[in-house]
Design a protein around this motif. Sequence first.
Motif, PDB file in Angstrom:
ATOM      1  N   GLU A 299      22.425  24.796   3.993  1.00  0.00           N
ATOM      2  CA  GLU A 299      22.494  23.569   3.210  1.00  0.00           C
ATOM      3  C   GLU A 299      23.194  22.446   3.974  1.00  0.00           C
ATOM      4  OE1 GLU A 299      20.930  22.896   0.382  1.00  0.00           O
ATOM      5  OE2 GLU A 299      20.049  24.895   0.622  1.00  0.00           O
ATOM      6  N   LYS A 300      24.259  22.780   4.707  1.00  0.00           N
ATOM      7  CA  LYS A 300      24.953  21.755   5.491  1.00  0.00           C
ATOM      8  C   LYS A 300      24.032  21.167   6.556  1.00  0.00           C
ATOM      9  CE  LYS A 300      29.862  22.832   5.010  1.00  0.00           C
ATOM     10  NZ  LYS A 300      31.133  23.054   5.732  1.00  0.00           N
ATOM     11  N   SER A 303      21.380  18.931   5.042  1.00  0.00           N
ATOM     12  CA  SER A 303      21.882  17.598   4.702  1.00  0.00           C
ATOM     13  C   SER A 303      21.885  16.673   5.914  1.00  0.00           C
ATOM     14  CB  SER A 303      23.298  17.696   4.118  1.00  0.00           C
ATOM     15  OG  SER A 303      24.245  18.068   5.120  1.00  0.00           O
ATOM     16  N   LYS A 304      21.838  17.257   7.094  1.00  0.00           N
ATOM     17  CA  LYS A 304      21.804  16.479   8.334  1.00  0.00           C
ATOM     18  C   LYS A 304      20.403  16.442   8.939  1.00  0.00           C
ATOM     19  CE  LYS A 304      26.646  17.614   9.201  1.00  0.00           C
ATOM     20  NZ  LYS A 304      27.151  16.261   8.893  1.00  0.00           N
TER      21      LYS A 304
END
Length: 340
Positions: A299-300, A303-304
């Motif tokens: 997920e991190k 997000s990028k």
Amino acid sequence: MEINLISDTVTRPTSGMLKQMFSAKVGDDVFKQDPTVIALEERLAAMFGMEAALFFPSGTMANQTAIKLLTNPGDELIADKWAHVYNYEAGGVSFNSGVSCRLIDGNRGMITADQVKSSINPPDFYHNPLTTLVCVENTTNKGGGACYELDELRKIRKVCDAHHLKFHLDGARIWNAMVEKNQAPESFGKLFHTISVCLSKGLGAPVGSVLLSDKKTIGRALRIRKVFGGNMRQSGYLAAAGLYALDHHIERLADDHKRAREIASVLQNLKWVAKVEPVETNILIFEVQPQIDENSVIEKLKSKGIFISSMGQGKLRIVTHLDYKQVMHEYVLETLGKLK
């Protein structure tokens, strides 16, 4: 910028490939009248030093056809526990061919001749299924793109010959193996009764795999492909993409391998990464520390703008490919290095 590293199947045809597809000469391949399909089949058969080839819409169908051709219902095939034909072909081995699998605990998806020999059922002991086929995958998917050495494959073929077994290669990423190991396609053609090669992974074609064997076996494969619903009409438009890929996209696979190794080098120095498995080709598998949920990492990165996949049990996978450009690569390296 969206960077998809989930698989090498996410690529889109290049402008040059599309141009060749649009200008392809086609016919009805069900009647074996498509000149571009015939050209692709003849080229791949010659490349691997085998007698004949048959174009399929997918690698799964090509593999399942090979298994159907080389076994009888009630037989058993030998494969690694991570083999694609067992894990990712929807139980087709049993559904299509009535065959069971003897699974070997290999090394990164690769099995040895000694392991094969010790897994063969006694042919006169009728309580066991009859062992008739050995399947290997090169490169290995769940094994992180690992490549077989030709010497070990030759040893397995000797075991097969001694015990009257057939030998099939799931060569979905055989192009990566040949580039990385500097191996010739004819070397594989000499070893296997059947080989499936994929055009829609590392080579970047939108659709297609090809099954290679002797003329008699490929003649029988034509009927099995029909039974499986794999006949296509003007499939020369798709075959043209495969021909373009063979001309333009093999040698560049070395770039994918280099980038995968560079990502691995960054990951090895991050505290939240527990382990990075060896990287030989374009597949990179790594594990996060036990206290970290791998989905949070996904997920991190999402997000990028970076998409990777989970293999469960704390393992994550990154696959480099044709559409993953250098500017994307530099961004990924920088982003991973800063991720906390």
